[in-house]
Write a protein that holds these residues in place. Structure first.
Motif, PDB file in Angstrom:
ATOM      1  N   GLN A  42       0.835  -1.056  -0.003  1.00 14.18           N
ATOM      2  CA  GLN A  42       0.033  -0.067  -0.103  1.00 14.18           C
ATOM      3  C   GLN A  42       0.941   1.423   0.034  1.00 14.18           C
ATOM      4  O   GLN A  42       0.630   2.295  -0.642  1.00 14.18           O
ATOM      5  CB  GLN A  42      -0.804   0.052   1.128  1.00 14.18           C
ATOM      6  N   SER A  45       2.142   2.050  -3.548  1.00 13.14           N
ATOM      7  CA  SER A  45       1.063   2.526  -4.273  1.00 13.14           C
ATOM      8  C   SER A  45       0.874   4.109  -4.080  1.00 13.14           C
ATOM      9  O   SER A  45       0.441   4.641  -4.715  1.00 13.14           O
ATOM     10  CB  SER A  45      -0.132   1.834  -3.916  1.00 13.14           C
ATOM     11  N   SER A  46       1.239   4.362  -2.617  1.00 10.56           N
ATOM     12  CA  SER A  46       0.919   5.699  -2.105  1.00 10.56           C
ATOM     13  C   SER A  46       2.098   6.780  -2.717  1.00 10.56           C
ATOM     14  O   SER A  46       1.905   7.895  -3.229  1.00 10.56           O
ATOM     15  CB  SER A  46       0.799   5.670  -0.818  1.00 10.56           C
TER      16      SER A  46
END
Length: 248
Positions: A42, A45-46
């Motif tokens: 995650q 992806s950020s």
């Protein structure tokens, strides 16, 4: 994550469970490691712009066992498929500094078409995909025209005309390499395209002496925060799970 080093209080509690204790600890450690892996994915992806699936899946997980109460999450150092090992491009994002050479760069350097120790960055003539990377089809066509090929266990280049400017016209596009630049053109690989009214030359790759990365991926920070938040949850759930033959 090591049970006895990172969670000494939990290590003492597993004694209460006897032979089942190490199993409980191993399950909790492994489930926590899975959470860490997901949290880092995650985070990628950020902080990254359109990361590829290959990059997002660039970590591995080593599960804990009852005989080895430690679990590990780290970046892969061997390629899966024909890709570049993840540690080469994720390492600089985690620690900062220069990235490792890509396979294409090593091949160009081995064949005298790129200065040793330099790096290649996409030029305006590069065909970029949705993830911001140069398309593999263009890379294959470029290397083919430059007569750069990878042999078994080593990199090689067919012999023939001048090493600094080997070209083969194909589909209206001619690729040529200028390791040292020439006549106002900076070092790199160029594409010469033919049109009805003439030709145009655009840089596909530009050679640079350094590619410095700032730390962007908070790998260890995200991992540590996830461990602190999730291990107690997994440990308590497994610790309090009824034993076989025991009523809930």
């Amino acid at each position: 994550m090591n049970l006895r080093t990172d969670f000494p209080a939990a290590a003492e509690r597993i004694v209460e469970l006897g032979r089942r204790g190490p199993i409980v600890a191993a399950i909790a450690l492994t489930r926590t490691a899975r959470d860490v892996q997901g949290a880092i994915k995650q985070e990628m992806s950020s902080v990254f712009d359109r990361p590829t699936t290959y990059a997002l899946n660039g970590t591995f997980l080593k599960s804990a066992t009852k005989d080895s109460l430690a679990a590990r999450v780290w970046v892969k150092d061997n390629p899966f498929g024909k890709g570049t090992p993840a540690d080469r491009f994720l390492g600089p994002q985690i620690f900062g500094g220069q990235r490792g050479l890509k396979g294409m760069e090593r091949m160009l350097q081995a064949n005298g078409l790129m200065p040793q120790g330099w790096y290649a960055v996409p030029g305006e003539g590069a065909d970029i995909d949705a993830n911001g990377n140069m398309r593999r089809g263009q890379i294959r066509q470029m290397l083919s025209q430059l007569k750069v090929q990878q042999g078994s266990g080593h990199e090689s280049r067919a012999t023939g005309s001048k090493r600094s400017n080997r070209t083969i016209a194909r589909q209206g596009v001619t690729y040529f390499a200028l390791p040292n630049g020439n006549k106002g053109l900076v070092p790199g690989v160029y594409a010469k395209r033919r049109f009805a009214l003439g030709t145009a030359i655009r840089p596909v790759l530009i050679y640079v002496q350094a590619v410095e990365y700032k730390k962007r991926l908070n790998f260890h920070e995200v991992g540590q925060a996830t461990v602190e938040a999730r291990f107690p949850v997994h440990f308590e759930a497994e610790f309090n799970r009824p034993r076989p033959g025991q009523s809930s």
